[in-house]
Design a protein around this motif. Structure first.
Motif, PDB file in Angstrom:
ATOM      1  N   LEU A 140       0.831  -1.204   0.000  1.00  0.00           N
ATOM      2  CA  LEU A 140       0.000   0.000   0.000  1.00  0.00           C
ATOM      3  C   LEU A 140       0.867   1.258   0.000  1.00  0.00           C
ATOM      4  O   LEU A 140       0.541   2.252  -0.658  1.00  0.00           O
ATOM      5  CB  LEU A 140      -0.924  -0.023   1.222  1.00  0.00           C
ATOM      6  CG  LEU A 140      -2.230   0.770   1.122  1.00  0.00           C
ATOM      7  CD1 LEU A 140      -3.048   0.306  -0.072  1.00  0.00           C
ATOM      8  CD2 LEU A 140      -3.053   0.600   2.400  1.00  0.00           C
ATOM      9  N   SER A 141       1.982   1.210   0.717  1.00  0.00           N
ATOM     10  CA  SER A 141       2.910   2.351   0.708  1.00  0.00           C
ATOM     11  C   SER A 141       3.504   2.556  -0.677  1.00  0.00           C
ATOM     12  O   SER A 141       3.680   3.695  -1.131  1.00  0.00           O
ATOM     13  CB  SER A 141       4.036   2.122   1.724  1.00  0.00           C
ATOM     14  OG  SER A 141       3.544   2.068   3.033  1.00  0.00           O
ATOM     15  N   PHE A 142       3.809   1.457  -1.372  1.00  0.00           N
ATOM     16  CA  PHE A 142       4.364   1.562  -2.715  1.00  0.00           C
ATOM     17  C   PHE A 142       3.359   2.196  -3.668  1.00  0.00           C
ATOM     18  O   PHE A 142       3.719   3.039  -4.497  1.00  0.00           O
ATOM     19  CB  PHE A 142       4.776   0.179  -3.231  1.00  0.00           C
ATOM     20  CG  PHE A 142       5.509   0.209  -4.538  1.00  0.00           C
ATOM     21  CD1 PHE A 142       6.853   0.539  -4.589  1.00  0.00           C
ATOM     22  CD2 PHE A 142       4.849  -0.071  -5.718  1.00  0.00           C
ATOM     23  CE1 PHE A 142       7.533   0.580  -5.802  1.00  0.00           C
ATOM     24  CE2 PHE A 142       5.515  -0.029  -6.935  1.00  0.00           C
ATOM     25  CZ  PHE A 142       6.861   0.289  -6.977  1.00  0.00           C
ATOM     26  N   VAL A 143       2.098   1.829  -3.526  1.00  0.00           N
ATOM     27  CA  VAL A 143       1.043   2.450  -4.342  1.00  0.00           C
ATOM     28  C   VAL A 143       0.968   3.949  -4.044  1.00  0.00           C
ATOM     29  O   VAL A 143       0.827   4.775  -4.948  1.00  0.00           O
ATOM     30  CB  VAL A 143      -0.321   1.782  -4.085  1.00  0.00           C
ATOM     31  CG1 VAL A 143      -1.444   2.542  -4.783  1.00  0.00           C
ATOM     32  CG2 VAL A 143      -0.301   0.334  -4.558  1.00  0.00           C
ATOM     33  N   ASN A 144       1.069   4.308  -2.772  1.00  0.00           N
ATOM     34  CA  ASN A 144       1.063   5.721  -2.390  1.00  0.00           C
ATOM     35  C   ASN A 144       2.238   6.462  -3.024  1.00  0.00           C
ATOM     36  O   ASN A 144       2.081   7.592  -3.505  1.00  0.00           O
ATOM     37  CB  ASN A 144       1.101   5.839  -0.871  1.00  0.00           C
ATOM     38  CG  ASN A 144       0.993   7.269  -0.380  1.00  0.00           C
ATOM     39  OD1 ASN A 144       1.961   7.853   0.097  1.00  0.00           O
ATOM     40  ND2 ASN A 144      -0.188   7.851  -0.481  1.00  0.00           N
ATOM     41  N   LEU A 145       3.407   5.829  -3.035  1.00  0.00           N
ATOM     42  CA  LEU A 145       4.577   6.441  -3.675  1.00  0.00           C
ATOM     43  C   LEU A 145       4.347   6.634  -5.172  1.00  0.00           C
ATOM     44  O   LEU A 145       4.750   7.660  -5.742  1.00  0.00           O
ATOM     45  CB  LEU A 145       5.815   5.574  -3.453  1.00  0.00           C
ATOM     46  CG  LEU A 145       6.364   5.505  -2.025  1.00  0.00           C
ATOM     47  CD1 LEU A 145       7.494   4.484  -1.941  1.00  0.00           C
ATOM     48  CD2 LEU A 145       6.861   6.879  -1.572  1.00  0.00           C
ATOM     49  N   LEU A 146       3.690   5.679  -5.808  1.00  0.00           N
ATOM     50  CA  LEU A 146       3.391   5.806  -7.234  1.00  0.00           C
ATOM     51  C   LEU A 146       2.458   6.982  -7.500  1.00  0.00           C
ATOM     52  O   LEU A 146       2.645   7.740  -8.462  1.00  0.00           O
ATOM     53  CB  LEU A 146       2.761   4.515  -7.766  1.00  0.00           C
ATOM     54  CG  LEU A 146       3.665   3.288  -7.873  1.00  0.00           C
ATOM     55  CD1 LEU A 146       2.876   2.096  -8.405  1.00  0.00           C
ATOM     56  CD2 LEU A 146       4.866   3.571  -8.774  1.00  0.00           C
TER      57      LEU A 146
END
Length: 555
Positions: A531-537
């Motif tokens: 979920l954090s990676f999606v937020n970074l994207l």
């Protein structure tokens, strides 16, 4: 005339949006129990309980220590970094400048979780260090680490305002000092430093305020050592007592607001001073950069090391963990997986958090910009009582940390019956986010409005157009690019926001930031990483669009 009628309406709506939740918090703080209980009566018992609680004083002490430590770390590093980038011949300045902003573009909760995944006891970098050295030479869960990480990650705030002030200085004063025989570093200390003092003071107040309101970093990194600050004390008050503690939480909230509002007023004062100094330009010639000589590459390497610690370590940790099944004896190639992302798109709550975050950033950001534009236009080129009132109303939410704002709006949606139907909808989160960032958004649009020449608006009025028509047909079309830039920046702020949505989190209102807080409490690091990676994207997409349309993130 139509615009004159809407102006009081803007003031009324702004006052209601700002005052209702804050007023409800103050009202709840002087009751003997939750406001919805019929037996609740007026009393100062909540303040008495909190002030007698040793845990409150410990949390207050920790918050002040963190705030002073962040100030002591971030201000000198940020100011020095600004000088190196704007006034010296250090190599790679253009490439480094946008990278310096990365730690404040990424959500604090994502950065904190990134440090856990990368440098925690069983983190990716910790495991590598243990294999190479036989031990892990750091402990990110200690109070000192929290203060150091907090200070280093807030360096860009000091850099932003100091670099802006340095760019606003004319070159004539510097050249005069050099002609008189002053060495470059003496010019920096005796000429540049006094001229940017207001910017330094503003940055200092901002950093201290950020330390007082710290939540996400302390929540994630302080959990192992039971390290508590004011925001965590408030967040865990009900769970610690085992009963609803709304009146106690409100009392803590009121005390935090009384601490932070003077800081906000100081920010306002020093910001006006900063802008005045920045306008004091001398000759239009570009100042000669200070020659660093043999220190050129060491200066570049020092900034590179700071970027490695504050940006590369947490972001790479999050990214790696999102794509691997991590465990004892994990190898990178043999553990690659997309299983964690599969969970996001199959578990309804996680999927809704992603969809809602996109909708909030795109649609919510547009609506927020429209609201901010109404407030900014209501005060544009006016200096009367209405303008001063709006000016102070806009500042109020800045004095309320995001966690407290979310709590205040939760109570407003519960207590104020006309708003109750909005409680389980995304509109409730949008209202909270829009009010939290009211000061930021309004200031962005006000700055854009002042780029429109006064004579253009006066020409429209001289031809008989009303103020409203002049605004619609002249002012707004001319600031289209500024409105686009504001929307992109508000998109970024909405995507990185997390604290204001924690108390509003329910089925249907899930957002990535608040979901990460909940998931971190359960220890579900696989979902946290994905979920954090999606937020970074999403943030990366926003930054990419901002650069594509020429938005300067360091203005």
């Amino acid at each position: 005339m139509a615009f004159s009628v809407t102006r009081p309406a803007v003031v009324l709506v702004t006052a209601a949006a700002v005052s209702l939740p804050l007023g409800l918090v103050i009202y709840q703080s002087v009751l003997t129990g939750p406001f919805f209980l019929p037996k609740a009566t007026f009393s100062l018992g909540a303040f008495e309980f909190v002030l007698r609680d040793p845990e409150f004083w410990l949390s207050l002490r920790n918050s002040l220590l963190i705030a002073f430590a962040m100030l002591a770390i971030a201000l000198p590093i940020g100011a020095l970094m600004a000088f190196l980038v704007t006034r010296t011949d250090m190599p790679g300045r253009r490439a480094l400048e946008p990278l310096i902003l990365v730690p404040i573009l990424v959500s604090p909760i994502v950065l904190a979780l990134g440090y856990v995944i990368a440098a925690g006891p069983v983190g990716i970098y910790s495991s590598a260090a243990h294999s190479a050295l036989g031990f892990v030479p750091w402990n990110i869960y200690s109070p000192i680490s929290i203060a150091v990480i907090g200070g280093l990650s807030h360096v860009p705030y000091a850099y932003l305002y100091t670099s802006t002030a340095l760019r606003g200085l004319g070159s004539d004063v510097e050249e005069a000092a050099r002609v008189a025989g002053a060495r470059p570093w003496r010019v920096a200390i005796d000429v540049n430093l006094p001229m940017i003092r207001p910017a330094l003071f503003f940055s200092a107040v901002l950093l201290f305020f950020s330390g007082v309101e710290m939540f996400g970093l302390a929540l994630v990194l302080g959990n192992q050592s039971n390290f508590s600050v004011l925001a965590i004390y408030l967040y865990k008050l009900t769970s610690r007592l085992g009963v609803p503690a709304y009146h106690l939480m409100a009392a803590v909230a009121v005390m935090i607001v009384f601490m932070t509002f003077p800081l906000v007023m100081l920010q306002r004062y020093y910001l006006s001073k900063t802008e005045r100094f920045a306008s004091m330009r001398g000759k239009a010639t570009r100042p000669r950069p200070v020659a660093l000589g043999k220190w050129r590459w060491p200066a570049f390497a020092a900034i590179g090391c700071w970027l490695f610690v504050t940006a590369f370590v947490p972001i790479s940790g999050i990214s790696l963990r999102a794509f691997i099944n991590y465990g004892a004896g994990t190898t990178l190639i043999g553990s690659l997986t997309v299983e964690h992302f599969h969970r996001i798109f199959t578990e309804p709550a996680l999927l809704r958090s992603v969809v809602n975050s996109v909708v909030m950033g795109v649609v919510g950001g547009l609506l927020a910009v429209a609201a901010y534009a109404c407030v900014a236009l209501a005060t544009h080129r006016r200096a009367d009582g209405w303008t001063r009132l709006i000016d102070y109303l806009v500042l109020l939410p800045r004095a309320v940390p995001g966690l407290l704002a979310g709590l205040a709006f939760l109570w407003a949606f519960i207590f104020f019956k006309p708003l109750s139907p909005l409680r389980p909808t995304l509109i409730s989160v949008w209202i909270a986010y829009t009010i939290v960032w009211l000061s930021y958004g309004t200031r962005l649009i006000s700055g854009t409005l002042f780029q429109v020449g006064k004579e253009l608006e006066e020409a429209g009025r001289s031809l008989g157009a009303s103020r409203g028509r002049t605004t619609r047909e002249i002012t707004i079309p001319l600031i289209r690019n500024g409105l686009l830039a504001t929307w992109l920046l508000v998109f970024l702020m909405f995507e990185r926001e997390y604290a204001a949505g924690v108390y509003l989190l329910t089925a249907g209102t899930e957002m990535i930031g608040p979901m990460l807080v909940t998931l971190s409490e359960t220890g579900d690091l696989d979902a946290v990483a994905a979920l954090s990676f999606v937020n970074l994207l999403l943030i990366g997409a926003g930054v990419g669009l901002a650069f594509r349309y020429g938005v300067r993130l360091n203005d």
